[in-house]
Design a protein around this motif. Sequence first.
Motif, PDB file in Angstrom:
ATOM      1  N   LEU A 154       0.814  -1.214   0.000  1.00 24.77           N
ATOM      2  CA  LEU A 154       0.000   0.000   0.000  1.00 24.77           C
ATOM      3  C   LEU A 154       0.844   1.260   0.000  1.00 24.77           C
ATOM      4  CD1 LEU A 154      -2.602  -1.252   2.605  1.00 24.77           C
ATOM      5  CD2 LEU A 154      -2.934  -1.063   0.136  1.00 24.77           C
ATOM      6  N   ASN A 155       2.172   1.109  -0.017  1.00 28.50           N
ATOM      7  CA  ASN A 155       3.071   2.258  -0.127  1.00 28.50           C
ATOM      8  C   ASN A 155       3.362   2.504  -1.598  1.00 28.50           C
ATOM      9  OD1 ASN A 155       3.346   2.664   2.666  1.00 28.50           O
ATOM     10  ND2 ASN A 155       4.890   1.046   2.790  1.00 28.50           N
ATOM     11  N   LYS A 156       2.867   3.590  -2.121  1.00 35.07           N
ATOM     12  CA  LYS A 156       3.003   3.858  -3.555  1.00 35.07           C
ATOM     13  C   LYS A 156       4.449   4.232  -3.889  1.00 35.07           C
ATOM     14  CE  LYS A 156       0.628   6.142  -7.350  1.00 35.07           C
ATOM     15  NZ  LYS A 156      -0.512   6.991  -7.750  1.00 35.07           N
ATOM     16  N   ASP A 157       5.067   3.417  -4.730  1.00 36.75           N
ATOM     17  CA  ASP A 157       6.428   3.648  -5.209  1.00 36.75           C
ATOM     18  C   ASP A 157       6.361   3.793  -6.726  1.00 36.75           C
ATOM     19  OD1 ASP A 157       9.016   3.474  -6.149  1.00 36.75           O
ATOM     20  OD2 ASP A 157       9.652   2.048  -4.603  1.00 36.75           O
ATOM     21  N   SER A 158       6.525   5.017  -7.198  1.00 33.98           N
ATOM     22  CA  SER A 158       6.332   5.303  -8.622  1.00 33.98           C
ATOM     23  C   SER A 158       7.239   4.483  -9.525  1.00 33.98           C
ATOM     24  CB  SER A 158       6.549   6.800  -8.899  1.00 33.98           C
ATOM     25  OG  SER A 158       7.850   7.197  -8.483  1.00 33.98           O
ATOM     26  N   GLU A 159       8.473   4.179  -9.059  1.00 35.63           N
ATOM     27  CA  GLU A 159       9.398   3.420  -9.884  1.00 35.63           C
ATOM     28  C   GLU A 159       8.960   1.955  -9.986  1.00 35.63           C
ATOM     29  OE1 GLU A 159      11.938   4.444 -11.772  1.00 35.63           O
ATOM     30  OE2 GLU A 159      11.222   6.442 -11.234  1.00 35.63           O
ATOM     31  N   ALA A 160       8.642   1.358  -8.842  1.00 33.58           N
ATOM     32  CA  ALA A 160       8.246  -0.051  -8.834  1.00 33.58           C
ATOM     33  C   ALA A 160       6.957  -0.269  -9.610  1.00 33.58           C
ATOM     34  CB  ALA A 160       8.077  -0.545  -7.398  1.00 33.58           C
ATOM     35  N   GLN A 175       0.822  -9.873 -19.571  1.00 37.79           N
ATOM     36  CA  GLN A 175       1.602  -8.959 -18.738  1.00 37.79           C
ATOM     37  C   GLN A 175       0.699  -7.860 -18.192  1.00 37.79           C
ATOM     38  OE1 GLN A 175       4.666  -7.728 -21.417  1.00 37.79           O
ATOM     39  NE2 GLN A 175       5.563  -9.775 -21.570  1.00 37.79           N
ATOM     40  N   VAL A 176       0.845  -7.623 -16.903  1.00 39.19           N
ATOM     41  CA  VAL A 176      -0.007  -6.660 -16.206  1.00 39.19           C
ATOM     42  C   VAL A 176       0.861  -5.658 -15.457  1.00 39.19           C
ATOM     43  CG1 VAL A 176      -1.810  -6.376 -14.459  1.00 39.19           C
ATOM     44  CG2 VAL A 176      -1.803  -8.412 -15.911  1.00 39.19           C
ATOM     45  N   PRO A 177       0.584  -4.368 -15.571  1.00 34.34           N
ATOM     46  CA  PRO A 177       1.347  -3.363 -14.808  1.00 34.34           C
ATOM     47  C   PRO A 177       1.086  -3.499 -13.306  1.00 34.34           C
ATOM     48  CG  PRO A 177       0.123  -2.363 -16.618  1.00 34.34           C
ATOM     49  CD  PRO A 177      -0.403  -3.747 -16.472  1.00 34.34           C
ATOM     50  N   LEU A 178       2.126  -3.359 -12.496  1.00 37.63           N
ATOM     51  CA  LEU A 178       1.953  -3.412 -11.043  1.00 37.63           C
ATOM     52  C   LEU A 178       1.083  -2.276 -10.533  1.00 37.63           C
ATOM     53  CD1 LEU A 178       5.422  -4.480  -9.575  1.00 37.63           C
ATOM     54  CD2 LEU A 178       3.256  -5.711  -9.473  1.00 37.63           C
ATOM     55  N   GLU A 179       0.987  -1.206 -11.311  1.00 42.97           N
ATOM     56  CA  GLU A 179       0.132  -0.091 -10.893  1.00 42.97           C
ATOM     57  C   GLU A 179      -1.324  -0.528 -10.805  1.00 42.97           C
ATOM     58  OE1 GLU A 179      -0.770   4.611 -11.835  1.00 42.97           O
ATOM     59  OE2 GLU A 179       0.614   3.492 -13.108  1.00 42.97           O
ATOM     60  N   VAL A 180      -1.728  -1.438 -11.712  1.00 39.75           N
ATOM     61  CA  VAL A 180      -3.105  -1.938 -11.667  1.00 39.75           C
ATOM     62  C   VAL A 180      -3.313  -2.768 -10.403  1.00 39.75           C
ATOM     63  CG1 VAL A 180      -4.817  -3.359 -12.845  1.00 39.75           C
ATOM     64  CG2 VAL A 180      -3.241  -1.956 -14.182  1.00 39.75           C
ATOM     65  N   VAL A 181      -2.342  -3.619 -10.071  1.00 35.13           N
ATOM     66  CA  VAL A 181      -2.416  -4.431  -8.855  1.00 35.13           C
ATOM     67  C   VAL A 181      -2.514  -3.530  -7.631  1.00 35.13           C
ATOM     68  CG1 VAL A 181      -1.175  -6.104  -7.417  1.00 35.13           C
ATOM     69  CG2 VAL A 181      -1.141  -6.325  -9.916  1.00 35.13           C
ATOM     70  N   TYR A 182      -1.646  -2.525  -7.591  1.00 36.69           N
ATOM     71  CA  TYR A 182      -1.637  -1.578  -6.469  1.00 36.69           C
ATOM     72  C   TYR A 182      -2.999  -0.911  -6.306  1.00 36.69           C
ATOM     73  CZ  TYR A 182      -0.921   2.904  -4.112  1.00 36.69           C
ATOM     74  OH  TYR A 182      -1.054   3.981  -3.296  1.00 36.69           O
TER      75      TYR A 182
END
Length: 484
Positions: A271-277, A296-303
């Motif tokens: 739940l800690n938003k890390d723009s690079e990761a 392939q799925v972006p981690l941003e969607v998971v977050y």
Amino acid sequence: MEADFTNFKGTHLEQTILGIDIGSTKISAIIATQKDGILNIIGTGFHKSQGLKKGSVTNIEQASRAIKNALTDARRVAGTNINKAVVSISGAYTKSTDSSGILHVPNNEIGLKEINRVIQTALYNASIPNEYEVIHILPYKFKLDDQDFIDDPMEMSGSRLEVFVRIITTQKSSLGNLKKAIKSAGVEISNIVLSSYASSIAVLSEAEKELGVACIDMGGSTCELMIHIGNSLRYNDFLGVGSNHITNDLAMGLYTPPNIAEQVKIQYGNLNKDSEALKDLIEIPSIGGEENTKKQVPLEVVYKIIYMRVEETLMILAKSLEQSNLKDQLGSGIVLTGGMTKLEGIRELASAIFAMPVRIAKPTELNGIFNDLKCPECSTAIGLILYASGKFTNYEVDSEKNIRFRSEKLSSDVVSPLSKAAAQMNPLQEKAITNTEPVNSVPKSAADIKQDLSDITKIKKIHPEETKEANAVVKFWRKLTQMF
């Protein structure tokens, strides 16, 4: 009070205690011995829950089998055939209300009989309907004559004793189903304890309770809230949402099987938003495509999926805190426990939403405690053992209708079932004692998760520059994010 579960002072009697936590995701059985007030864990058993949904029994035969399997494992490790247990009950079954009672004391001496009688008067004043059964009556304040905020009226002098109590009830039909499942597993019920009450016993310190604290057990399918002020239970609430809902959200949002979604949650739940990761991609199996198809799925969607579910859950719990009208008295803030608290960053998000300090808690460590019990999802099970050993509030009437006095063995003339109390009332009171409306799982174990993931490929993280399908990924990401 059941002799097997009383904390006897000044004796060297060793007794064996069995606690069974019936969670929506996992059944936990713990066996402990107690000697000279010291507890020692000697056996544990766990089994995936069956026949349960959001804390409620949906299939008695399946639930009974799961309970029996967990208990069999615990007995084998402990080398004992104990079958008498303190059992948890989910807040899904319960409704709670506050009440009060007044007793005029003819001899001006306050003893346990007088305390019991005034508690029974408060129960009568609550007028519990016939279809409900009382599992806890928990006093939170005493008044003696004109003196308010009495901690313990025992052996004090006065002519007018008043008590304020929290009464926790459950529907008889739901309780009956739970009892059938437990008895079918070969278990005799010694006591039934509200899950959130047991969890709070396992994780809260005396200082936190004295200053005022809210304990929230965030499990697999439920979140249960309990507020303590001055070592007294003041408020409880239940929310039928837990970490399994995050898994379901991921499975639907990513179009992937539930076991893959569970692995994504465990491996990338943050739940800690890390723009690079968040720029990275993960490769997961797809539902609806050809066999062995991966995407392939972006981690941003998971977050985003995880964040939205957790934020919504915490906001509902924050609203419950406001409705309790006790938030201003929580000097120790909020204590979170349960498997959902394993999500990285949940403490910071909860602190921002609740606007007060938040602590993530594991259960109190006991002698002989096994490593698989040193985790937040075992708080309720450990709390049951502690409750059975005498770690409850100063006074209470339990599910067996017995009055309990903390850390003392009660003689038979003061262990009074409600039937005895009713017999002391006049006929009108006895007739009216059950009459008006009251007010208002643990995530998978490591072994379960390991089994779920044994046949699937480890999720692979991919950096955008490593793929030639960047444009397709962006389109896929945009399509998914339209959901939010």
